[in-house]
Scaffold this motif. Structure first.
Motif, PDB file in Angstrom:
ATOM      1  N   PRO A 182      62.883 -41.130 115.014  1.00 46.25           N
ATOM      2  CA  PRO A 182      63.605 -39.978 115.561  1.00 46.25           C
ATOM      3  C   PRO A 182      64.740 -40.385 116.495  1.00 46.25           C
ATOM      4  O   PRO A 182      64.638 -41.399 117.193  1.00 46.25           O
ATOM      5  N   GLY A 221      58.061 -46.301 131.369  1.00 42.93           N
ATOM      6  CA  GLY A 221      59.322 -46.895 130.950  1.00 42.93           C
ATOM      7  C   GLY A 221      60.525 -46.044 131.294  1.00 42.93           C
ATOM      8  O   GLY A 221      60.467 -45.150 132.151  1.00 42.93           O
ATOM      9  N   SER A 222      61.594 -46.318 130.588  1.00 45.61           N
ATOM     10  CA  SER A 222      62.872 -45.698 130.967  1.00 45.61           C
ATOM     11  C   SER A 222      63.717 -45.404 129.743  1.00 45.61           C
ATOM     12  O   SER A 222      63.416 -45.862 128.637  1.00 45.61           O
ATOM     13  N   HIS A 263      56.418 -41.037 126.970  1.00 48.75           N
ATOM     14  CA  HIS A 263      57.600 -41.000 127.839  1.00 48.75           C
ATOM     15  C   HIS A 263      57.219 -40.753 129.293  1.00 48.75           C
ATOM     16  O   HIS A 263      58.015 -40.263 130.084  1.00 48.75           O
ATOM     17  N   PHE A 274      71.654 -42.224 126.413  1.00 51.04           N
ATOM     18  CA  PHE A 274      70.954 -41.158 125.703  1.00 51.04           C
ATOM     19  C   PHE A 274      70.868 -39.849 126.478  1.00 51.04           C
ATOM     20  O   PHE A 274      70.415 -38.842 125.934  1.00 51.04           O
ATOM     21  N   PHE A 305      55.151 -48.072 118.207  1.00 50.90           N
ATOM     22  CA  PHE A 305      55.612 -46.830 117.585  1.00 50.90           C
ATOM     23  C   PHE A 305      56.692 -47.127 116.529  1.00 50.90           C
ATOM     24  O   PHE A 305      56.627 -46.660 115.387  1.00 50.90           O
ATOM     25  N   ARG A 349      56.400 -48.920 122.922  1.00 50.33           N
ATOM     26  CA  ARG A 349      57.467 -48.426 122.051  1.00 50.33           C
ATOM     27  C   ARG A 349      57.580 -49.285 120.782  1.00 50.33           C
ATOM     28  O   ARG A 349      57.852 -48.774 119.692  1.00 50.33           O
ATOM     29  N   HIS A 374      67.948 -45.464 128.683  1.00 48.02           N
ATOM     30  CA  HIS A 374      69.275 -45.850 129.166  1.00 48.02           C
ATOM     31  C   HIS A 374      70.161 -44.613 129.250  1.00 48.02           C
ATOM     32  O   HIS A 374      69.944 -43.635 128.520  1.00 48.02           O
ATOM     33  N   ALA A 378      55.677 -50.695 128.863  1.00 43.58           N
ATOM     34  CA  ALA A 378      56.397 -49.662 128.111  1.00 43.58           C
ATOM     35  C   ALA A 378      57.084 -50.273 126.891  1.00 43.58           C
ATOM     36  O   ALA A 378      57.113 -49.670 125.812  1.00 43.58           O
ATOM     37  N   ASN A 379      57.619 -51.483 127.071  1.00 42.83           N
ATOM     38  CA  ASN A 379      58.318 -52.134 125.955  1.00 42.83           C
ATOM     39  C   ASN A 379      57.416 -52.239 124.725  1.00 42.83           C
ATOM     40  O   ASN A 379      57.812 -51.885 123.617  1.00 42.83           O
TER      41      ASN A 379
HETATM   42  C1  HEM Z   1      61.008 -37.433 118.950  1.00 44.90           C
HETATM   43  C2  HEM Z   1      60.442 -38.557 119.211  1.00 44.90           C
HETATM   44  C3  HEM Z   1      61.027 -39.643 120.077  1.00 44.90           C
HETATM   45  C4  HEM Z   1      62.319 -39.867 120.447  1.00 44.90           C
HETATM   46  C5  HEM Z   1      63.553 -39.091 120.055  1.00 44.90           C
HETATM   47  C6  HEM Z   1      62.313 -41.021 121.319  1.00 44.90           C
HETATM   48  C7  HEM Z   1      63.434 -41.566 121.889  1.00 44.90           C
HETATM   49  C8  HEM Z   1      63.418 -42.541 122.857  1.00 44.90           C
HETATM   50  C9  HEM Z   1      64.572 -43.057 123.548  1.00 44.90           C
HETATM   51  C10 HEM Z   1      66.015 -42.646 123.273  1.00 44.90           C
HETATM   52  C11 HEM Z   1      64.159 -43.941 124.461  1.00 44.90           C
HETATM   53  C12 HEM Z   1      65.021 -44.751 125.420  1.00 44.90           C
HETATM   54  C13 HEM Z   1      65.294 -46.112 124.832  1.00 44.90           C
HETATM   55  C14 HEM Z   1      66.127 -46.969 125.746  1.00 44.90           C
HETATM   56  O1  HEM Z   1      67.061 -46.470 126.349  1.00 44.90           O
HETATM   57  O2  HEM Z   1      65.842 -48.178 125.864  1.00 44.90           O
HETATM   58  C15 HEM Z   1      62.721 -44.005 124.353  1.00 44.90           C
HETATM   59  C16 HEM Z   1      61.928 -44.804 125.149  1.00 44.90           C
HETATM   60  C17 HEM Z   1      60.579 -44.938 124.975  1.00 44.90           C
HETATM   61  N1  HEM Z   1      59.820 -44.354 123.983  1.00 44.90           N
HETATM   62 FE1  HEM Z   1      60.412 -42.873 122.762  1.00 44.90          FE
HETATM   63  N2  HEM Z   1      61.032 -41.459 121.452  1.00 44.90           N
HETATM   64  C18 HEM Z   1      60.210 -40.662 120.707  1.00 44.90           C
HETATM   65  C19 HEM Z   1      58.851 -40.778 120.549  1.00 44.90           C
HETATM   66  C20 HEM Z   1      58.097 -41.784 121.103  1.00 44.90           C
HETATM   67  C21 HEM Z   1      56.726 -42.056 120.797  1.00 44.90           C
HETATM   68  C22 HEM Z   1      55.896 -41.268 119.800  1.00 44.90           C
HETATM   69  C23 HEM Z   1      56.345 -43.132 121.555  1.00 44.90           C
HETATM   70  C24 HEM Z   1      55.029 -43.851 121.611  1.00 44.90           C
HETATM   71  C25 HEM Z   1      53.921 -43.450 121.091  1.00 44.90           C
HETATM   72  C26 HEM Z   1      57.483 -43.505 122.361  1.00 44.90           C
HETATM   73  C27 HEM Z   1      57.470 -44.474 123.307  1.00 44.90           C
HETATM   74  C28 HEM Z   1      58.539 -44.780 124.128  1.00 44.90           C
HETATM   75  C29 HEM Z   1      58.446 -45.658 125.285  1.00 44.90           C
HETATM   76  C30 HEM Z   1      57.185 -46.315 125.835  1.00 44.90           C
HETATM   77  C31 HEM Z   1      59.733 -45.756 125.818  1.00 44.90           C
HETATM   78  C32 HEM Z   1      60.166 -46.577 127.020  1.00 44.90           C
HETATM   79  C33 HEM Z   1      60.564 -47.938 126.513  1.00 44.90           C
HETATM   80  C34 HEM Z   1      60.958 -48.933 127.588  1.00 44.90           C
HETATM   81  O3  HEM Z   1      61.045 -48.596 128.765  1.00 44.90           O
HETATM   82  O4  HEM Z   1      61.175 -50.096 127.203  1.00 44.90           O
HETATM   83  N3  HEM Z   1      58.531 -42.690 122.036  1.00 44.90           N
HETATM   84  N4  HEM Z   1      62.290 -43.148 123.374  1.00 44.90           N
END
Ligand code: HEM
Length: 382
Positions: free
Chosen positions: A217, A250-251, A247, A256, A117, A114, A253, A110-111
């Motif tokens: 975003p 992964g996770s 989404h 949010f 992106f 993200r 925090h 997941a890391n």
């Molecule tokens: C409106 C669009 C989006 C918003 C507002 C958003 C917001 C977030 C937030 C707040 C987190 C949590 C971060 C944390 O607490 O560490 C997150 C995690 C994540 N996002 Fe998004 N995201 C968006 C779109 C996307 C897109 C388009 C992708 C990939 C194509 C993506 C992939 C991920 C992944 C894989 C995680 C998990 C990361 C981890 O566990 O390390 N996100 N996102």
């Protein structure tokens, strides 16, 4: 009198010859010489592009061109097996390293997804996100609040890059290393195997203010703003909903999401759209609303945080369960709800479309040819 007669005859002759000729001039010639399109409409602006760098329009991008950020155009120079002659083991080195990491740290998948992106949406897929500093001393993207301390996975990319450097020095870019690692992460998360495109080069710059400037975003953005941002990058509403399917791994925090369970819009009440079961679930993980920022525990997006399945959508449709407020909007708007419903019922279609869109994401505004450089280490320019 003789002079006047000669003058009138000349004008008459000129018209007799020119008028029929004009009728046969192709319409486009009028555009070219600046007389409009021959139908009384305003002339259309010409699309500017460098013929040396042909544009390739993938999927719905052609349709989006009117609204897309012209800087986010994709290039044809990317291709599969890019390193087959210069570093034939490159893809295998990346695949082995990601698989090794997965054994001890499955969250790494997941890391890196993200990371790709966040790299691609700010300026393009050019490894700007991986730089720790730039010579000008300006704050780099990593320092932006949108990336902050919560962005993980850069150490895995460092690891892979040093293995690649041992095998073939200064050959495989950091931008490609990140895309290859993400591709491998997607496969390990359950998506069908596909070969990644290679040929990206690394940027010499990285600016936090670019990340802050409406390119990434925030989890409390209204749907309108999300749609506008994704459109600017060449993704329509349907494509945005499918990319957000990330989404499913992964996770997030508690920072949010806690407000949705404890104090939605300063009411001291939960978000009224959240079912009680989900409020309880959040409260169970995010126990203390006063935990300092960035020290809050993470909460998995769904029950299978290392599998990229359609549970994210199913949970939404069947239980109205979302963690991020931005995700919740998807189910309640006619522009996005049909795609949520479709993805919830068709896991194969989700896999197919998600893979296609990650590939499209990986082509945004790349540096190729002689642009940029191939860094020796991903954290600094050469
Ligand atoms: C409106 C669009 C989006 C918003 C507002 C958003 C917001 C977030 C937030 C707040 C987190 C949590 C971060 C944390 O607490 O560490 C997150 C995690 C994540 N996002 Fe998004 N995201 C968006 C779109 C996307 C897109 C388009 C992708 C990939 C194509 C993506 C992939 C991920 C992944 C894989 C995680 C998990 C990361 C981890 O566990 O390390 N996100 N996102």
């Amino acid at each position: 009198m003789k002079m006047v007669g000669f003058f009138i005859t000349t004008i008459l002759m000129f018209h007799l010859v020119m008028v029929p000729c004009v009728a046969f001039i192709p319409r486009e010639w009028f555009n070219f010489i600046g007389f409009g399109n021959g139908e009384g409409q305003k002339p259309q602006p010409l699309l500017k592009y460098d013929p040396g760098e042909p544009l390739v329009l993938i999927g719905n991008e052609a349709e989006n061109l009117g609204t897309a950020d012209p800087a986010m155009a994709t290039r044809t120079d990317l291709r599969e097996k890019f390193y087959s002659r210069t570093c034939p083991k490159a893809e295998k080195i990346v695949a082995d390293a990601v698989a090794d990491t997965f054994k001890t740290n499955p969250n790494a998948l997941a890391n890196v997804i993200r990371l790709q992106f966040h790299d691609c949406f700010v300026g393009g897929c050019d490894a700007s996100l991986l730089l720790d500093y730039i010579p000008s001393g300006d704050q780099v993207e990593k320092r932006s609040g949108f990336n902050g301390l919560l962005l993980k996975g850069a150490d895995l990319i460092d690891d892979i890059k040093s293995k690649l450097e041992q095998e073939c020095p200064q050959t495989v870019s950091c931008a490609d290393t990140l895309v290859f690692a993400t591709n491998e992460a997607l496969i390990l998360s359950g998506l069908p195997r596909q070969r990644p495109l290679g040929g990206r080069r690394d940027t010499l710059t990285s600016l936090a203010k670019m990340a802050d400037d409406n390119n990434l975003p925030a989890p409390n953005w209204p749907l309108e703003k999300m749609i506008e941002t994704f459109k600017r990058k060449g993704f329509n509403e349907e494509e945005m909903v499918i990319l957000l399917g990330a989404h499913s791994v992964g996770s997030t925090h508690c920072d949010f999401i806690m407000y949705r369970a404890y104090n939605y819009k300063e009411t001291n009440q939960p978000d009224p759209t959240l079912p009680q079961g989900v409020v309880d679930e959040i409260k169970k993980v995010c126990v203390d609303a006063n935990t300092p920022k960035y020290r809050n525990p993470p909460m998995n997006f769904d029950e299978t945080p290392t599998v990229l399945d359609n549970l994210f959508y199913k949970n939404m449709v069947e239980r109205n369960r979302t963690l991020l407020e931005t995700d919740a909007y998807l189910l309640n708007d006619p522009r996005t709800a049909p795609t949520v419903q479709q993805m919830a019922t068709d896991p194969e279609l989700f896999h197919k479309r998600f893979m296609e869109l990650m590939k499209k994401l990986s082509t945004l505004n790349v540096l190729t040819g002689k642009d940029g450089e191939i860094r020796k280490t991903c954290r600094s320019t050469n």
